[in-house]
Design an enzyme around this catalytic site. Structure first.
Site, PDB file in Angstrom:
ATOM      1  N   CYS A 201      47.328  45.256  29.941  1.00  0.00           N
ATOM      2  CA  CYS A 201      46.085  44.834  30.604  1.00  0.00           C
ATOM      3  C   CYS A 201      45.317  43.790  29.805  1.00  0.00           C
ATOM      4  O   CYS A 201      44.928  42.740  30.335  1.00  0.00           O
ATOM      5  CB  CYS A 201      45.210  46.048  30.913  1.00  0.00           C
ATOM      6  SG  CYS A 201      44.590  46.950  29.471  1.00  0.00           S
ATOM      7  N   HIS A 267      41.082  50.146  29.527  1.00  0.00           N
ATOM      8  CA  HIS A 267      41.702  49.250  30.501  1.00  0.00           C
ATOM      9  C   HIS A 267      40.742  48.112  30.825  1.00  0.00           C
ATOM     10  O   HIS A 267      39.518  48.275  30.755  1.00  0.00           O
ATOM     11  CB  HIS A 267      42.039  50.030  31.785  1.00  0.00           C
ATOM     12  CG  HIS A 267      42.830  49.241  32.785  1.00  0.00           C
ATOM     13  ND1 HIS A 267      44.091  48.760  32.534  1.00  0.00           N
ATOM     14  CD2 HIS A 267      42.525  48.831  34.057  1.00  0.00           C
ATOM     15  CE1 HIS A 267      44.543  48.112  33.594  1.00  0.00           C
ATOM     16  NE2 HIS A 267      43.606  48.130  34.532  1.00  0.00           N
ATOM     17  N   HIS A 279      44.788  42.765  37.608  1.00  0.00           N
ATOM     18  CA  HIS A 279      44.947  43.490  36.346  1.00  0.00           C
ATOM     19  C   HIS A 279      46.384  43.942  36.206  1.00  0.00           C
ATOM     20  O   HIS A 279      47.154  43.935  37.179  1.00  0.00           O
ATOM     21  CB  HIS A 279      43.986  44.685  36.281  1.00  0.00           C
ATOM     22  CG  HIS A 279      44.225  45.724  37.336  1.00  0.00           C
ATOM     23  ND1 HIS A 279      44.313  47.066  37.057  1.00  0.00           N
ATOM     24  CD2 HIS A 279      44.403  45.626  38.678  1.00  0.00           C
ATOM     25  CE1 HIS A 279      44.511  47.755  38.165  1.00  0.00           C
ATOM     26  NE2 HIS A 279      44.566  46.906  39.168  1.00  0.00           N
TER      27      HIS A 279
END
Length: 310
Positions: A201, A267, A279
């Site tokens: 990520c 994240h 993402h």
């Protein structure tokens, strides 16, 4: 993924910066990344965890050696291990010479160096976007190039841009960030990945900004301390709102403050407008940020914060 030098942790609280100039210290040993993508591991072992990646042409500092492994420090910032053949070791003068060379940036997702200026010839090396090679010459439609370690061959001219020209052309905007991010939709998730061959990520976010000329730290928890906070919750502190978000803003997920425990960022995704974000989660994907939508990110309830880098 916390193998960071204490002195460089301070970078996390500084504003994001354009690609920084580099000074080389005479008493240090450096190396230049020789492969299109190198894997940097937590220990000198192929079974050790993949911590991050670097791209061809990046200069790193040599810290230690063990068998055919080299421990390096890179500007992400990160200290980790890679194999000796993935690097071209140089002194400070050699590192500066590479930085001053007539370099070319790879601007397409994937390319190659061929042994002669025709695609039917034998390959010399693979290349991916973000790699940097040295220019040696030119033929019709082709550029003769060299890797940092001296492997020579030919790459289609359309796949390259003079590095200085590329750098001067970087004008990071929400539109340019979204365009870059959309190129990588569908690429598989790779823990520690920060290249077209696979992204985690924060690796995706860092790469997207890097290709727009903006240097961010490597990990989501560090990036969360850059830029300017953006309000994403209504007055009750829990109800999500996207009204303040702009394309290119970064959304951070994890554990909110609870029972005396601090926020924990796990994240990050990039908002691309129209209520959507891109993402890397299992793969690079484009999803809605609204829980009522059928294709919303399933963990939107873990949203912690947002920042604006530009």
């Amino acid at each position: 993924m916390n193998k960071l030098r204490t002195t460089l942790l301070l970078l996390c609280v500084l504003p994001a910066q354009l690609l920084p100039a580099r000074d080389f210290t005479p008493d240090k040993t450096y190396a230049i990344v020789e492969f299109s993508t190198i894997c940097l591991r937590s220990a000198p072992d192929f079974e050790a965890s993949l911590e991050t990646q670097e791209l061809m042409g990046i200069v790193v500092e040599v810290l230690d050696r063990q068998s055919y492994w080299v421990k390096v420090h890179c500007d992400q910032p990160y200290d980790a291990w890679c194999t000796v053949k993935s690097l071209k070791e140089v002194d400070a003068e050699g590192a500066q010479a590479w930085s001053n060379a007539d370099r070319m940036m790879v601007t397409v997702p994937f390319s190659r160096i061929y042994s002669s200026p025709e695609k039917s010839s034998d390959p010399v090396s693979d290349l991916c976007k973000g790699d940097v090679v040295a220019k040696l010459g030119k033929a019709k439609g082709w550029i003769k190039v060299s890797t940092p370690g001296g492997r020579e061959g030919w790459t289609p001219e359309s796949d390259l841009c003079p590095y200085d020209k590329w750098l001067k052309s970087r004008k990071a905007t929400g539109k340019s960030l979204v365009a870059e991010a959309k190129q990588w939709v569908g690429v598989p998730y790779l823990w520690g990945g920060m290249s077209p061959k696979g992204f985690d990520c924060s690796g995706l976010v860092r790469f997207v900004y890097l290709m727009n000329g903006v240097h961010l730290p490597r990990n989501a928890s560090q990036i969360a301390n850059c830029g300017t906070p953006v309000t994403v919750f209504q007055e009750d502190g829990t109800t999500f709102t996207a009204e303040n978000l702009q394309s290119g803003d970064l959304l951070f997920f994890g554990r909110k403050v609870q029972e005396g425990k601090p926020v924990r960022i796990t994240h990050v995704g990039m908002y691309i407008g129209d209520g959507r974000m891109i993402h890397a989660s299992q793969l690079v994907r484009n999803e809605s940020v609204f829980v009522e939508d059928e294709d919303s990110y399933p963990l939107m309830h873990n949203l912690v914060s947002a920042v604006r880098i530009l």
